[in-house]
Write an enzyme that holds these catalytic residues in place. Structure first.
Site, mmCIF file in Angstrom:
data_model
loop_
_atom_site.group_PDB
_atom_site.id
_atom_site.type_symbol
_atom_site.label_atom_id
_atom_site.label_comp_id
_atom_site.label_asym_id
_atom_site.label_seq_id
_atom_site.Cartn_x
_atom_site.Cartn_y
_atom_site.Cartn_z
ATOM 1 N N ASP A 10 0.853 -1.192 0.000
ATOM 2 C CA ASP A 10 0.000 0.000 0.000
ATOM 3 C C ASP A 10 0.885 1.237 0.000
ATOM 4 O O ASP A 10 1.805 1.351 0.826
ATOM 5 C CB ASP A 10 -0.894 0.020 1.241
ATOM 6 C CG ASP A 10 -1.874 -1.144 1.272
ATOM 7 O OD1 ASP A 10 -2.066 -1.779 0.227
ATOM 8 O OD2 ASP A 10 -2.445 -1.396 2.346
ATOM 9 N N ASP A 135 -15.759 -3.341 -0.490
ATOM 10 C CA ASP A 135 -15.273 -2.997 0.841
ATOM 11 C C ASP A 135 -16.478 -2.779 1.753
ATOM 12 O O ASP A 135 -17.245 -1.834 1.554
ATOM 13 C CB ASP A 135 -14.423 -1.724 0.791
ATOM 14 C CG ASP A 135 -13.250 -1.860 -0.175
ATOM 15 O OD1 ASP A 135 -12.780 -2.996 -0.383
ATOM 16 O OD2 ASP A 135 -12.809 -0.833 -0.725
#
EC number: 5.3.1.16
Length: 247
Positions: A10, A135
């Site tokens: 990330d 998500d």
């Protein structure tokens, strides 16, 4: 296909980070060279890399695009599959990454707002190169870097995106993401049972037992971030425990 452990890379402000609940400023880890991190995961046995441009996801601007390009150029020759998400808002954004050599793009906000984008990309590049991220917080899908909540459930949208041509789904349980308190497998299992395409799970992995629990939901893979970066276990230990689990 065997269950796979996928390390996360990330990126925020040019660094490799791990955030708590996706909140900027909550970094558990911050490493200066994401390219070196990616190459190290491959050298340790990763078969797939999960690259997320957090600036793109949160702000809609893909500031880390040059780093992703370098990772693709340096890691692809090592035989690794690369999937990329964060800030992909248009057909042109996704096409540019796929033409660069990214194996699979991960669509989130753009897919929820414009489901036909999934169909267009699948038609142009093939379903296997299109992944949709679902998500979930409190049972509903979150978008725009988890800042906004939709009215859709993962099961509802997973089936819809499968019909539109998505080749796989990435399911993140935000309720457990980054908290290092273990996984809740029920939502993942519900999604896996509702679709016929691979589901990659994410969120909450803290120990090796969590990996086994997710494998047994029927998911095809799990993305692991904080647990690897904070030394809860190594990638080799994760791969070994999965290979030893024959149930």
């Amino acid at each position: 296909m065997s269950f796979e452990i996928i390390p996360a890379v990330d990126m925020r402000n040019g660094k490799c980070v791990q955030l708590v609940q996706g909140v900027p400023g909550s970094e558990l880890v911050s490493l200066d060279d994401p390219v070196a991190v990616a190459k190290d995961w491959v050298s340790q046995g990763a078969r797939t890399l999960h690259l997320i441009d957090l600036d793109g996801a949160i702000e809609g601007k893909r500031h880390n695009a040059p780093i992703i390009e370098r990772i693709v150029k340096e890691c692809k020759p090592m035989g690794v599959v690369i999937q990329v998400g964060g800030g992909i808002r248009s057909f042109e954004d996704a096409a540019g990454l796929l033409e660069l050599g990214v194996d699979r793009v991960i669509l989130s906000t753009a897919a929820i707002k414009n489901p036909d984008l999934v169909k267009q990309l699948a038609g142009s590049f093939g379903s296997e190169r299109v992944n949709v991220a679902l998500d979930s917080r409190n049972g509903k899908i979150s978008i725009e870097g988890w800042k906004k909540q939709s009215e859709h459930t993962a099961v509802e949208m997973g089936s819809r995106f499968e019909e539109l041509g998505a080749g796989s789904l990435l399911f993140t349980n935000i309720d457990t993401e980054g908290l290092m308190k273990g996984v809740n497998t029920k939502p993942t299992e519900e999604l896996v049972r509702s679709v016929n395409i691979p589901v990659i799970a994410s969120g909450g992995v803290t120990g090796l037992s969590d990996l086994i629990a997710i494998k047994r939901t029927g998911a095809s893979a799990v993305v692991v971030g904080s647990a690897l970066y904070t030394g809860k276990f190594t990638l080799a230990e994760a791969i070994n425990i999965i290979n030893e689990d024959i149930n």
